[in-house]
Design a protein around this motif. Structure first.
Motif, PDB file in Angstrom:
ATOM      1  N   ARG A  12       0.829  -1.218   0.000  1.00 19.25           N
ATOM      2  CA  ARG A  12       0.000   0.000   0.000  1.00 19.25           C
ATOM      3  C   ARG A  12       0.857   1.259   0.000  1.00 19.25           C
ATOM      4  O   ARG A  12       0.427   2.307  -0.463  1.00 19.25           O
ATOM      5  CB  ARG A  12      -0.963   0.008   1.191  1.00 19.25           C
ATOM      6  N   SER A  13       2.089   1.155   0.487  1.00 16.71           N
ATOM      7  CA  SER A  13       2.964   2.328   0.506  1.00 16.71           C
ATOM      8  C   SER A  13       3.401   2.735  -0.896  1.00 16.71           C
ATOM      9  O   SER A  13       3.927   3.828  -1.094  1.00 16.71           O
ATOM     10  CB  SER A  13       4.196   2.063   1.370  1.00 16.71           C
ATOM     11  N   ARG A  14       3.169   1.853  -1.886  1.00 13.14           N
ATOM     12  CA  ARG A  14       3.620   2.129  -3.248  1.00 13.14           C
ATOM     13  C   ARG A  14       2.506   2.586  -4.187  1.00 13.14           C
ATOM     14  O   ARG A  14       2.765   2.943  -5.331  1.00 13.14           O
ATOM     15  CB  ARG A  14       4.273   0.880  -3.838  1.00 13.14           C
ATOM     16  N   GLY A  32       2.043   6.568  -0.339  1.00  8.72           N
ATOM     17  CA  GLY A  32       1.062   5.580  -0.756  1.00  8.72           C
ATOM     18  C   GLY A  32      -0.303   5.835  -0.149  1.00  8.72           C
ATOM     19  O   GLY A  32      -0.689   6.974   0.109  1.00  8.72           O
ATOM     20  N   LEU A  33      -1.015   4.734   0.110  1.00  7.98           N
ATOM     21  CA  LEU A  33      -2.362   4.821   0.652  1.00  7.98           C
ATOM     22  C   LEU A  33      -2.367   4.658   2.168  1.00  7.98           C
ATOM     23  O   LEU A  33      -1.555   3.911   2.731  1.00  7.98           O
ATOM     24  CB  LEU A  33      -3.249   3.735   0.044  1.00  7.98           C
ATOM     25  N   ARG A  34      -3.308   5.334   2.825  1.00  8.13           N
ATOM     26  CA  ARG A  34      -3.542   5.113   4.246  1.00  8.13           C
ATOM     27  C   ARG A  34      -4.353   3.830   4.423  1.00  8.13           C
ATOM     28  O   ARG A  34      -5.005   3.341   3.498  1.00  8.13           O
ATOM     29  CB  ARG A  34      -4.303   6.291   4.849  1.00  8.13           C
ATOM     30  N   ARG A  35      -4.329   3.303   5.641  1.00  7.63           N
ATOM     31  CA  ARG A  35      -5.089   2.082   5.918  1.00  7.63           C
ATOM     32  C   ARG A  35      -6.577   2.267   5.616  1.00  7.63           C
ATOM     33  O   ARG A  35      -7.214   1.413   4.995  1.00  7.63           O
ATOM     34  CB  ARG A  35      -4.902   1.676   7.381  1.00  7.63           C
ATOM     35  N   GLU A  36      -7.130   3.391   6.078  1.00 15.22           N
ATOM     36  CA  GLU A  36      -8.561   3.594   5.871  1.00 15.22           C
ATOM     37  C   GLU A  36      -8.904   3.734   4.391  1.00 15.22           C
ATOM     38  O   GLU A  36     -10.013   3.374   3.963  1.00 15.22           O
ATOM     39  CB  GLU A  36      -9.044   4.823   6.656  1.00 15.22           C
ATOM     40  N   VAL A  38      -7.305   2.122   1.891  1.00 14.34           N
ATOM     41  CA  VAL A  38      -7.313   0.757   1.358  1.00 14.34           C
ATOM     42  C   VAL A  38      -8.612   0.059   1.733  1.00 14.34           C
ATOM     43  O   VAL A  38      -9.240  -0.619   0.914  1.00 14.34           O
ATOM     44  CB  VAL A  38      -6.096  -0.037   1.887  1.00 14.34           C
ATOM     45  N   ALA A  39      -9.032   0.229   2.987  1.00 13.83           N
ATOM     46  CA  ALA A  39     -10.274  -0.393   3.444  1.00 13.83           C
ATOM     47  C   ALA A  39     -11.458   0.096   2.628  1.00 13.83           C
ATOM     48  O   ALA A  39     -12.295  -0.697   2.173  1.00 13.83           O
ATOM     49  CB  ALA A  39     -10.477  -0.100   4.934  1.00 13.83           C
ATOM     50  N   HIS A  40     -11.555   1.406   2.432  1.00 14.75           N
ATOM     51  CA  HIS A  40     -12.674   1.978   1.677  1.00 14.75           C
ATOM     52  C   HIS A  40     -12.679   1.479   0.239  1.00 14.75           C
ATOM     53  O   HIS A  40     -13.724   1.067  -0.288  1.00 14.75           O
ATOM     54  CB  HIS A  40     -12.585   3.504   1.706  1.00 14.75           C
ATOM     55  N   LEU A  41     -11.523   1.491  -0.414  1.00 14.60           N
ATOM     56  CA  LEU A  41     -11.457   1.097  -1.823  1.00 14.60           C
ATOM     57  C   LEU A  41     -11.723  -0.390  -2.021  1.00 14.60           C
ATOM     58  O   LEU A  41     -12.224  -0.803  -3.069  1.00 14.60           O
ATOM     59  CB  LEU A  41     -10.092   1.470  -2.396  1.00 14.60           C
ATOM     60  N   SER A  42     -11.381  -1.208  -1.038  1.00 13.16           N
ATOM     61  CA  SER A  42     -11.563  -2.657  -1.175  1.00 13.16           C
ATOM     62  C   SER A  42     -12.895  -3.138  -0.604  1.00 13.16           C
ATOM     63  O   SER A  42     -13.218  -4.328  -0.716  1.00 13.16           O
ATOM     64  CB  SER A  42     -10.408  -3.402  -0.488  1.00 13.16           C
ATOM     65  N   GLY A  43     -13.668  -2.242   0.030  1.00 13.73           N
ATOM     66  CA  GLY A  43     -14.991  -2.607   0.518  1.00 13.73           C
ATOM     67  C   GLY A  43     -15.008  -3.368   1.816  1.00 13.73           C
ATOM     68  O   GLY A  43     -15.975  -4.105   2.087  1.00 13.73           O
ATOM     69  N   VAL A  44     -13.965  -3.220   2.649  1.00 10.60           N
ATOM     70  CA  VAL A  44     -13.967  -3.846   3.973  1.00 10.60           C
ATOM     71  C   VAL A  44     -13.954  -2.750   5.023  1.00 10.60           C
ATOM     72  O   VAL A  44     -13.658  -1.584   4.730  1.00 10.60           O
ATOM     73  CB  VAL A  44     -12.752  -4.784   4.171  1.00 10.60           C
ATOM     74  N   SER A  45     -14.271  -3.097   6.250  1.00 10.88           N
ATOM     75  CA  SER A  45     -14.270  -2.095   7.308  1.00 10.88           C
ATOM     76  C   SER A  45     -12.847  -1.698   7.659  1.00 10.88           C
ATOM     77  O   SER A  45     -11.906  -2.490   7.507  1.00 10.88           O
ATOM     78  CB  SER A  45     -14.968  -2.636   8.553  1.00 10.88           C
ATOM     79  N   VAL A  46     -12.715  -0.476   8.130  1.00 13.02           N
ATOM     80  CA  VAL A  46     -11.388   0.000   8.544  1.00 13.02           C
ATOM     81  C   VAL A  46     -10.847  -0.872   9.665  1.00 13.02           C
ATOM     82  O   VAL A  46      -9.667  -1.247   9.680  1.00 13.02           O
ATOM     83  CB  VAL A  46     -11.457   1.478   8.986  1.00 13.02           C
TER      84      VAL A  46
END
Length: 308
Positions: A12-14, A32-36, A38-46
């Protein structure tokens, strides 16, 4: 040697946030992306994604893994590696599977495979395992490396034997390939102590290996260009093909061929002729050939041969 959480963090850092459709400004300090995100884009909860990166969620579904792979822009090899790491988390520590190589000692190559190796003429050919240990090689392979190749580990050869680096025309690319292969092998063979020891040795002795290993890249190179700078015959622009051996865990047959009519084909023919009658034995234990043997002449980065 590898874990799902660490792999997710490095990937995710890339990811370029802009490419993922996330607005950015100069105040953003996260690579890169923050954890939240990645969660939002992949459809899972933070919360669930955070638990994945903290090794507290160990049973991600195939759907979740597919979504994460899509968001993180993983290629086919990386996607398989992600799923493999997830499976290891699901079942915990696993026992060595059927056909696994023994932890101690060098793996044995079937006589039938050695006969196939002997049939490869006009091109260097090697049998190699997942640790990049050379288990057997034909005559031209020994002449190419300047030594009897059984017992050679190409990862150590590339990273730790500085006097030998001149053999590899694309040394930096070779280091990337080696680290990517070992990272992939670590996911495929998590219970191999000899592989863990090799990775630890390289990390302790090579600063470049440590930097590349921290990137968590995985690579499965099955074919491609492989160029050598041989001290006797100069540039050898070869093509490498890897053939997985059936029934042999991690073993591959590698063939380094030259295009017909190319300077590399002439170079291999010349190398073969220089080594003719010199007793270059590549099939048995490593010999101690005389210094006058062209197959035993040391490589040097300062050689005056033509560049690769």
């Amino acid at each position: 040697m590898d874990d799902l959480a660490g792999f997710l963090r490095t990937r995710r850092s890339r990811v370029d946030p802009a490419a993922a459709g996330i607005p950015t400004d100069r105040r953003r300090r996260v690579a890169g992306l923050r954890r939240e995100e990645v969660a939002h884009l992949s459809g899972v909860s933070v919360d669930y994604y955070v638990r994945l990166e903290q090794c507290r969620a160990t049973q991600p579904s195939e759907q979740v893994l597919d979504a994460l792979a899509e968001v993180l822009g993983l290629d086919g090899t990386e996607r398989e590696h992600l799923c493999r790491l997830a499976r290891q988390h699901r079942r915990g520590a696993k026992a060595p599977g059927k056909g696994a190589q023994p932890a101690g000692g060098r793996a044995r190559v079937r006589p039938e495979v050695l006969r196939v190796l002997d049939l490869v003429v006009g091109a260097p050919a090697l049998i190699m395992d997942h640790r990049l240990d050379v288990l057997a090689g034909n005559r031209l392979a020994g002449l190419l490396y300047g030594r009897a190749v059984p017992g050679l580990n190409t990862a150590r050869h590339i990273f730790l034997e500085e006097a030998e680096r001149g053999l590899y025309a694309d040394w930096e690319q070779c280091t990337l390939d080696v680290v990517g292969h070992l990272r992939l092998a670590a996911g495929q063979h998590p219970d191999d102590p000899r592989l863990a020891s090799l990775i630890g040795e390289l990390a302790m002795r090579s600063e470049r290996f440590r930097r590349l290993w921290a990137r968590a890249d995985v690579r499965a190179r099955t074919h491609g260009r492989k160029a050598f700078r041989h001290p006797l015959v100069g540039l050898l622009e070869l093509h490498q093909e890897n053939f997985a051996l059936p029934g042999e865990s991690g073993m591959e047959l590698l063939v380094l061929s030259a295009a017909p009519g190319s300077p590399a084909e002439d170079g291999l023919r010349l190398l073969d002729g220089l080594g003719a009658g010199r007793g270059a034995d590549t099939g048995g234990e490593r010999a101690s050939p005389r210094r006058t043997d062209p197959a035993a002449m040391p490589f040097s980065t300062s050689t005056g041969t033509s560049p690769m």
